[in-house]
Motif scaffolding. Structure first.
Motif, PDB file in Angstrom:
ATOM      1  N   SER A  27      26.794  27.333  18.595  1.00 19.26           N
ATOM      2  CA  SER A  27      26.245  26.625  17.436  1.00 19.26           C
ATOM      3  C   SER A  27      26.932  27.040  16.142  1.00 19.26           C
ATOM      4  O   SER A  27      26.980  26.266  15.181  1.00 19.26           O
ATOM      5  N   SER A  28      27.468  28.258  16.106  1.00 18.70           N
ATOM      6  CA  SER A  28      28.078  28.783  14.889  1.00 18.70           C
ATOM      7  C   SER A  28      29.589  28.623  14.854  1.00 18.70           C
ATOM      8  O   SER A  28      30.215  28.911  13.839  1.00 18.70           O
ATOM      9  N   ARG A  35      34.316  24.849  10.807  1.00 18.91           N
ATOM     10  CA  ARG A  35      34.343  26.029  11.671  1.00 18.91           C
ATOM     11  C   ARG A  35      34.887  27.247  10.939  1.00 18.91           C
ATOM     12  O   ARG A  35      35.709  27.116  10.029  1.00 18.91           O
ATOM     13  N   PRO A  36      34.442  28.437  11.364  1.00 17.78           N
ATOM     14  CA  PRO A  36      35.072  29.639  10.815  1.00 17.78           C
ATOM     15  C   PRO A  36      36.533  29.693  11.243  1.00 17.78           C
ATOM     16  O   PRO A  36      36.927  29.093  12.245  1.00 17.78           O
ATOM     17  N   VAL A  64      38.499  28.975  17.981  1.00 18.60           N
ATOM     18  CA  VAL A  64      39.095  29.790  16.914  1.00 18.60           C
ATOM     19  C   VAL A  64      39.328  31.197  17.454  1.00 18.60           C
ATOM     20  O   VAL A  64      38.689  31.616  18.429  1.00 18.60           O
ATOM     21  N   PRO A  65      40.238  31.966  16.855  1.00 17.93           N
ATOM     22  CA  PRO A  65      40.515  33.319  17.347  1.00 17.93           C
ATOM     23  C   PRO A  65      39.278  34.218  17.262  1.00 17.93           C
ATOM     24  O   PRO A  65      38.489  34.126  16.322  1.00 17.93           O
ATOM     25  N   ARG A 106      25.831  23.987   8.514  1.00 20.58           N
ATOM     26  CA  ARG A 106      25.535  25.240   7.786  1.00 20.58           C
ATOM     27  C   ARG A 106      26.711  25.675   6.919  1.00 20.58           C
ATOM     28  O   ARG A 106      26.574  25.845   5.700  1.00 20.58           O
ATOM     29  N   PHE A 107      27.869  25.870   7.502  1.00 20.60           N
ATOM     30  CA  PHE A 107      28.988  26.417   6.740  1.00 20.60           C
ATOM     31  C   PHE A 107      29.596  25.395   5.791  1.00 20.60           C
ATOM     32  O   PHE A 107      30.120  25.756   4.740  1.00 20.60           O
ATOM     33  N   ALA A 108      29.506  24.120   6.139  1.00 15.84           N
ATOM     34  CA  ALA A 108      30.002  23.073   5.239  1.00 15.84           C
ATOM     35  C   ALA A 108      29.221  23.058   3.937  1.00 15.84           C
ATOM     36  O   ALA A 108      29.749  22.715   2.876  1.00 15.84           O
TER      37      ALA A 108
END
Length: 285
Positions: A27-28, A35-36, A64-65, A106-108
């Motif tokens: 979800s994160s 995305r991170p 992502v890494p 969330r992050f957006a």
């Protein structure tokens, strides 16, 4: 203007559930509209086989890494997050716990506030039972910086699993320091005291899992000792006045000894809704 890169920091330990971790991670990361750029996964001591397998699967399938930082023995949250922050490649760091759920935007919504100049930003939360559809409560935080600073003299104004912050601002405040189960409140108070620019989004962008015993863990003698230690620390740096110190020990300390049903009702009525005490009382002292 080019967007800043940011790291997602997730601690995990032997008490975490493998299925919950998988949902928290996906979800994160995968499900986010923004995305991170990197994930730092801190494994705090040995974990059961099913959780170890879930961690390896998340790493191998992550878009992502992922930096998998292992601590040989369980050292506690403060040290895990300290080592995790040191492993982060980017100054902007988003926090997430291994059993909660981030909503897709969330992050957006949250990271741009840090990019625009804030040092610490939290969000509202929805509380749920083991089934995601079982919403049992909502935490609505203060959003104005002055209100946050005032409220912080009585209660933690941020929900730790929701925050995004600048690592440099965390470092200026002295970083995470062990303090019972209140390392986050102690850090955020020192960040405010050191001049960090803070804010909250009222939107519930994280779903917080409320498991069995959640309210029981907020009570008892050990929690009372941690509470007193925190209040002494806040008073020691001049963050609270003498009157506020006495009030907090009496009100917050007393809360640790009331029967669990009363504690649950008080939490739902006062703390989760951001009310706690009337504004006049919060600002006195």
């Amino acid at each position: 203007m080019m967007a800043d890169q940011f790291t997602l920091l997730i601690p995990v330990y032997r008490g975490d559930d493998a299925a919950h971790f998988t949902k928290a991670f996906s979800s994160s990361v995968t499900a986010q509209t923004r995305r991170p750029d990197e994930v730092v996964l801190v494994q705090d001591g040995p974990v059961p086989e099913d959780l170890a397998a879930a961690i390896e699967l998340a790493i191998s399938t992550s878009p992502v890494p992922v930096v998998h930082h292992r601590i040989p023995v369980n050292a506690g949250l403060a040290l895990a997050l300290t080592e995790g922050l040191a492993a982060c490649s980017h100054d902007i760091v988003a926090r997430m716990d291994a059993d909660d759920i981030s909503l897709p935007d969330r992050f957006a919504k949250q990271v741009p506030l840090v990019e625009s100049g804030l040092d610490l930003v939290g969000t509202g939360m929805l509380e749920f039972l083991d089934e995601v559809g079982s919403i049992v409560g909502q935490r609505v935080p203060r959003t104005d910086a002055a209100d946050i600073a005032s409220y912080a003299r009585f209660h933690d104004p941020f929900s730790h699993p929701t925050v995004v912050y600048r690592r440099s601002a965390v470092d200026r405040a002295g970083g995470y320091l062990p303090l019972g189960l209140m390392e986050d409140y102690w850090l955020f108070a020192r960040m405010i005291d050191s001049g960090a620019r803070v804010g909250n989004l009222a939107d519930p962008l994280v779903m917080y899992r409320v498991g069995a015993g959640a309210y029981a863990r907020r009570g008892g003698r050990a929690q009372w000792r941690s509470e007193v230690a925190l209040q002494r620390a806040l008073r020691g740096i001049g963050f609270t006045s003498r009157w506020q110190y006495v009030r907090n020990v009496v009100v917050r300390g007393g809360y640790r000894f009331v029967p669990e049903p009363v504690r649950k009702a008080a939490y739902r009525r006062l703390i989760a809704r951001g009310g706690a005490l009337p504004e006049r009382t919060l600002d006195e002292g």
